[in-house]
Write a protein that holds these residues in place. Structure first.
Motif, PDB file in Angstrom:
ATOM      1  N   ALA A  50      34.769  81.679 -38.983  1.00  0.00           N
ATOM      2  CA  ALA A  50      34.419  81.066 -40.375  1.00  0.00           C
ATOM      3  C   ALA A  50      33.263  81.864 -41.223  1.00  0.00           C
ATOM      4  O   ALA A  50      33.246  81.872 -42.115  1.00  0.00           O
ATOM      5  CB  ALA A  50      33.972  79.553 -39.930  1.00  0.00           C
ATOM      6  N   ALA A  51      32.423  82.370 -40.273  1.00  0.00           N
ATOM      7  CA  ALA A  51      31.138  83.162 -40.948  1.00  0.00           C
ATOM      8  C   ALA A  51      31.564  84.392 -41.289  1.00  0.00           C
ATOM      9  O   ALA A  51      31.093  84.794 -42.288  1.00  0.00           O
ATOM     10  CB  ALA A  51      30.304  83.102 -39.958  1.00  0.00           C
ATOM     11  N   ILE A  52      32.534  85.201 -40.741  1.00  0.00           N
ATOM     12  CA  ILE A  52      32.908  86.486 -41.116  1.00  0.00           C
ATOM     13  C   ILE A  52      33.821  86.399 -42.199  1.00  0.00           C
ATOM     14  O   ILE A  52      33.872  86.780 -43.336  1.00  0.00           O
ATOM     15  CB  ILE A  52      33.670  87.258 -39.949  1.00  0.00           C
ATOM     16  CG1 ILE A  52      32.770  87.379 -38.904  1.00  0.00           C
ATOM     17  CG2 ILE A  52      34.258  88.455 -40.471  1.00  0.00           C
ATOM     18  CD1 ILE A  52      33.344  88.003 -37.643  1.00  0.00           C
ATOM     19  N   ALA A 107      32.651  75.285 -25.675  1.00  0.00           N
ATOM     20  CA  ALA A 107      31.823  75.798 -26.030  1.00  0.00           C
ATOM     21  C   ALA A 107      32.016  77.288 -26.633  1.00  0.00           C
ATOM     22  O   ALA A 107      31.850  77.636 -27.879  1.00  0.00           O
ATOM     23  CB  ALA A 107      30.633  76.044 -25.440  1.00  0.00           C
ATOM     24  N   ALA A 108      32.883  78.049 -25.800  1.00  0.00           N
ATOM     25  CA  ALA A 108      33.278  79.463 -26.499  1.00  0.00           C
ATOM     26  C   ALA A 108      34.186  79.429 -27.642  1.00  0.00           C
ATOM     27  O   ALA A 108      34.233  80.200 -28.228  1.00  0.00           O
ATOM     28  CB  ALA A 108      34.019  80.211 -25.195  1.00  0.00           C
ATOM     29  N   ALA A 109      35.344  78.218 -27.397  1.00  0.00           N
ATOM     30  CA  ALA A 109      36.331  78.055 -28.410  1.00  0.00           C
ATOM     31  C   ALA A 109      35.542  77.857 -29.790  1.00  0.00           C
ATOM     32  O   ALA A 109      35.832  78.074 -30.914  1.00  0.00           O
ATOM     33  CB  ALA A 109      37.213  76.763 -28.035  1.00  0.00           C
ATOM     34  N   VAL A 110      34.573  76.748 -29.766  1.00  0.00           N
ATOM     35  CA  VAL A 110      33.665  76.452 -31.029  1.00  0.00           C
ATOM     36  C   VAL A 110      33.018  77.603 -31.639  1.00  0.00           C
ATOM     37  O   VAL A 110      33.054  77.926 -32.765  1.00  0.00           O
ATOM     38  CB  VAL A 110      32.657  75.382 -30.571  1.00  0.00           C
ATOM     39  CG1 VAL A 110      31.897  74.937 -31.810  1.00  0.00           C
ATOM     40  CG2 VAL A 110      33.645  73.924 -30.322  1.00  0.00           C
ATOM     41  N   LEU A 111      32.328  78.582 -30.650  1.00  0.00           N
ATOM     42  CA  LEU A 111      31.596  79.828 -31.258  1.00  0.00           C
ATOM     43  C   LEU A 111      32.532  80.656 -31.813  1.00  0.00           C
ATOM     44  O   LEU A 111      32.378  81.348 -32.757  1.00  0.00           O
ATOM     45  CB  LEU A 111      31.008  80.521 -30.033  1.00  0.00           C
ATOM     46  CG  LEU A 111      29.788  79.566 -29.584  1.00  0.00           C
ATOM     47  CD1 LEU A 111      29.091  80.395 -28.303  1.00  0.00           C
ATOM     48  CD2 LEU A 111      28.545  79.568 -30.547  1.00  0.00           C
ATOM     49  N   LEU A 112      33.943  80.818 -31.178  1.00  0.00           N
ATOM     50  CA  LEU A 112      34.717  81.672 -31.839  1.00  0.00           C
ATOM     51  C   LEU A 112      35.185  81.241 -33.121  1.00  0.00           C
ATOM     52  O   LEU A 112      35.357  82.013 -34.154  1.00  0.00           O
ATOM     53  CB  LEU A 112      35.937  81.804 -30.774  1.00  0.00           C
ATOM     54  CG  LEU A 112      37.160  82.844 -31.320  1.00  0.00           C
ATOM     55  CD1 LEU A 112      36.680  84.295 -31.536  1.00  0.00           C
ATOM     56  CD2 LEU A 112      38.251  82.642 -30.448  1.00  0.00           C
TER      57      LEU A 112
END
Length: 46
Positions: free
Chosen positions: A22-24, A12-17
């Motif tokens: 991608a958002a930035i 989950a942490a890797a996906v959030l990173l």
């Protein structure tokens, strides 16, 4: 069971990173037009 929870948290942490990057957006960059010139060290005894 604890290993499974730890793996899920890590995933989950890797996906959030990845989503945050991608958002930035990826920083702009360019490659150097000049190639990197490297030389091999001389062989011992020569």
């Amino acid at each position: 069971m604890r290993a499974l929870v730890a793996a899920a948290i890590g995933l989950a942490a890797a996906v959030l990173l990845v989503l945050a990057v991608a958002a930035i957006g990826v920083p702009e960059g360019s490659t150097s037009p000049k190639p990197l010139l490297t030389t091999a060290p001389a062989a011992p005894g020569q």
